[in-house]
Design a protein around this motif. Structure first.
Motif, PDB file in Angstrom:
ATOM      1  N   GLY A  19       0.519  -1.303   0.054  1.00 45.29           N
ATOM      2  CA  GLY A  19      -0.209  -0.082   0.120  1.00 45.29           C
ATOM      3  C   GLY A  19       0.762   1.287   0.069  1.00 45.29           C
ATOM      4  N   ILE A  20       0.320   2.379  -0.566  1.00 45.78           N
ATOM      5  CA  ILE A  20       0.817   3.783  -0.487  1.00 45.78           C
ATOM      6  C   ILE A  20       1.412   3.985   0.950  1.00 45.78           C
ATOM      7  N   ARG A  21       0.787   3.792   2.038  1.00 40.21           N
ATOM      8  CA  ARG A  21       1.138   4.267   3.172  1.00 40.21           C
ATOM      9  C   ARG A  21       2.379   3.395   3.704  1.00 40.21           C
ATOM     10  N   GLU A  22       2.816   2.414   3.073  1.00 39.87           N
ATOM     11  CA  GLU A  22       3.917   1.774   3.368  1.00 39.87           C
ATOM     12  C   GLU A  22       5.143   2.009   2.646  1.00 39.87           C
ATOM     13  N   LEU A  23       4.985   2.969   1.687  1.00 40.02           N
ATOM     14  CA  LEU A  23       6.233   3.342   0.942  1.00 40.02           C
ATOM     15  C   LEU A  23       6.984   4.208   1.839  1.00 40.02           C
ATOM     16  N   LYS A  24       8.419   4.010   1.612  1.00 39.88           N
ATOM     17  CA  LYS A  24       9.461   4.893   2.475  1.00 39.88           C
ATOM     18  C   LYS A  24      10.162   5.558   1.381  1.00 39.88           C
ATOM     19  N   GLU A  25      10.616   6.654   2.158  1.00 39.68           N
ATOM     20  CA  GLU A  25      11.766   7.595   1.327  1.00 39.68           C
ATOM     21  C   GLU A  25      12.888   6.805   1.008  1.00 39.68           C
ATOM     22  N   GLY A  26      13.459   6.926  -0.520  1.00 41.72           N
ATOM     23  CA  GLY A  26      14.286   6.145  -1.108  1.00 41.72           C
ATOM     24  C   GLY A  26      13.924   4.832  -1.733  1.00 41.72           C
ATOM     25  N   ASP A  68      -4.242   4.315  -4.273  1.00 40.18           N
ATOM     26  CA  ASP A  68      -4.919   2.814  -4.228  1.00 40.18           C
ATOM     27  C   ASP A  68      -5.677   2.944  -3.120  1.00 40.18           C
ATOM     28  N   ARG A  69      -5.879   1.794  -2.653  1.00 37.55           N
ATOM     29  CA  ARG A  69      -6.980   1.806  -1.457  1.00 37.55           C
ATOM     30  C   ARG A  69      -6.672   2.205  -0.298  1.00 37.55           C
ATOM     31  N   THR A  70      -5.343   2.357   0.027  1.00 38.86           N
ATOM     32  CA  THR A  70      -4.804   2.599   1.240  1.00 38.86           C
ATOM     33  C   THR A  70      -4.593   4.274   1.186  1.00 38.86           C
ATOM     34  N   GLY A  71      -4.742   4.881   0.365  1.00 44.54           N
ATOM     35  CA  GLY A  71      -4.463   6.570   0.359  1.00 44.54           C
ATOM     36  C   GLY A  71      -3.959   6.810  -1.098  1.00 44.54           C
ATOM     37  N   GLU A  72      -3.295   8.293  -1.012  1.00 43.59           N
ATOM     38  CA  GLU A  72      -2.958   8.678  -2.166  1.00 43.59           C
ATOM     39  C   GLU A  72      -1.485   9.462  -1.795  1.00 43.59           C
ATOM     40  N   ILE A  73      -0.652   9.442  -2.955  1.00 40.93           N
ATOM     41  CA  ILE A  73       0.589  10.248  -2.811  1.00 40.93           C
ATOM     42  C   ILE A  73       0.662  11.017  -3.934  1.00 40.93           C
ATOM     43  N   VAL A 112      10.627   7.214  -4.506  1.00 42.85           N
ATOM     44  CA  VAL A 112      10.174   7.748  -3.329  1.00 42.85           C
ATOM     45  C   VAL A 112      11.107   8.931  -2.730  1.00 42.85           C
ATOM     46  N   SER A 113      10.875  10.013  -2.838  1.00 46.80           N
ATOM     47  CA  SER A 113      11.250  11.242  -2.112  1.00 46.80           C
ATOM     48  C   SER A 113      10.512  11.835  -1.192  1.00 46.80           C
ATOM     49  N   SER A 114      11.115  13.012  -0.724  1.00 50.04           N
ATOM     50  CA  SER A 114      10.231  13.693   0.404  1.00 50.04           C
ATOM     51  C   SER A 114      10.016  15.199   0.106  1.00 50.04           C
ATOM     52  N   GLY A 167       8.170  17.290   4.379  1.00 52.10           N
ATOM     53  CA  GLY A 167       7.656  16.363   5.010  1.00 52.10           C
ATOM     54  C   GLY A 167       6.628  15.000   4.652  1.00 52.10           C
ATOM     55  N   SER A 168       6.188  15.210   3.387  1.00 48.38           N
ATOM     56  CA  SER A 168       5.288  14.208   2.939  1.00 48.38           C
ATOM     57  C   SER A 168       6.046  13.585   1.711  1.00 48.38           C
ATOM     58  N   PRO A 169       5.852  12.210   1.684  1.00 52.45           N
ATOM     59  CA  PRO A 169       6.292  11.351   0.715  1.00 52.45           C
ATOM     60  C   PRO A 169       5.725  11.698  -0.796  1.00 52.45           C
TER      61      PRO A 169
END
Length: 343
Positions: free
Chosen positions: A7-14, A44-49, A76-78, A81-83
């Motif tokens: 899910g999108i919420r699991e994506l991490k910077e880098g 996706d179903r977990t949110g947006e980026i 993924v960058s930042s 403060g937001s991905p």
């Protein structure tokens, strides 16, 4: 069939990204140096980026449009403060190769069970006319199929499949708790206001692939649509009292509370005050819950969220909520257990 593995919420910077997203918004822009780029919201179903196409914008942009599914390759960058995803390449994905339910957030509650609970509201009111009015909607299968899926808003609160009916049920529950403290308030009228205040959102919004306004929503809005629908159903109920009809219509027209917030009328009855304030409470807290659940903010371990543009403030998550959701068991001193019951 493409499904969301992470899910999108699991994506991490880098983190490197190579997966399918739903394009929720797309805007072609130009940098200060005059170079074209594309700003996206991917979901996706977990949110947006947020996502940006800085390079090859003229090449990649014609390949897709809003509400398309695309396979994105990037990193993924930042930003503030937001991905954010920097897109390096992408390809369109045919809809028949996608499990659509993987890309729209949905209520954790059963849609059919909520529909049954909606119908049961009619049994809880004493007024035969209000009961008949609720049943005129609850017994309309085509309408209920749309109500079960409708979100409560495009972006503020309960923004997921089933969000509108969940919001209605939450409000009715709140009304049953609050009204007994004010014996001069008509509880049946408050329940009617909770049920019908946002009913027009069934037609105001589109919710097949993404959440947006329909043409009817743009031109009329949910207050006008709901007022018209409820008025029509009232006319089909023999002997519906004129004064009761007027008071229910006022609840629809006044539920936004203030003229500057799009309310055609300000609350002028005790019931209208109750419906407005309960609606505002329910909507605001769901927005707060969702924003806090999205992840840590600019200050990292400080427990603050990014700036909430609609509410006009940062939100404090608290040490026990960093990296998690409001909604796990335990009270304010629950340590790693988190906060109180959520949605």
């Amino acid at each position: 069939m493409n499904k969301v593995a992470k899910g999108i919420r699991e994506l991490k910077e880098g983190e490197q990204v190579d997966r399918v997203f739903l394009v929720r918004s797309k805007q072609g822009l130009v940098t200060k140096n005059g170079n074209p780029y594309v700003s996206l919201k991917l979901g996706d179903r977990t949110g947006e980026i947020d996502a940006k196409i800085w390079d090859r914008a003229d090449d990649l942009s014609p390949r897709f449009k809003k509400d398309d599914f695309i396979r994105v390759r990037g990193v993924v960058s930042s930003f503030q403060g937001s991905p954010q995803i920097t897109v390096r390449d992408l390809d369109p994905v045919p809809p028949d190769q996608v499990a659509v339910e993987e890309f729209l957030p949905a209520s954790k509650r059963s849609l059919d069970e909520m529909a049954a609970a909606f119908r049961q509201i009619a049994d809880s009111v004493g007024s035969p006319h209000i009961r008949a009015l609720i049943l005129s909607f609850a017994d309309d299968e085509a309408f209920m199929n749309r109500l079960k899926r409708a979100p409560a808003a495009k972006g503020m609160h309960h923004v997921y499949i089933g969000g509108l009916i969940e919001h209605i049920l939450d409000l009715v529950g709140l009304a049953r708790d609050v009204v007994p403290h004010f014996p001069w308030v008509d509880g049946d009228l408050v329940v009617a206001g909770c049920v019908f205040h946002d009913i027009g959102k069934v037609a105001e919004l589109k919710y097949e692939r993404s959440f947006d306004y329909s043409t009817e929503g743009h031109l009329l809005g949910h207050i006008a649509i709901g007022y018209e629908w409820v008025s029509e159903r009232m006319r089909g109920i023999p002997g519906f009292p004129d004064d009761l009809a007027m008071r229910i219509k006022h609840l629809i027209l006044a539920h936004h509370g203030e003229l500057e917030f799009g309310s055609p009328k300000v609350p002028m009855t005790p019931e209208a005050f109750v419906v407005h304030h309960l609606d505002n409470l329910c909507a605001k807290l769901d927005s707060v819950r969702e924003f806090i659940a999205q992840g840590s903010g600019e200050e990292g371990e400080s427990g603050m969220t990014p700036y909430h543009k609609i509410l006009g403030r940062y939100l404090y998550r608290g040490p026990s909520r960093i990296g998690g959701f409001i909604g796990s068991e335990g009270g304010s001193e629950g340590g790693n257990e988190g906060g109180s019951e959520g949605r």
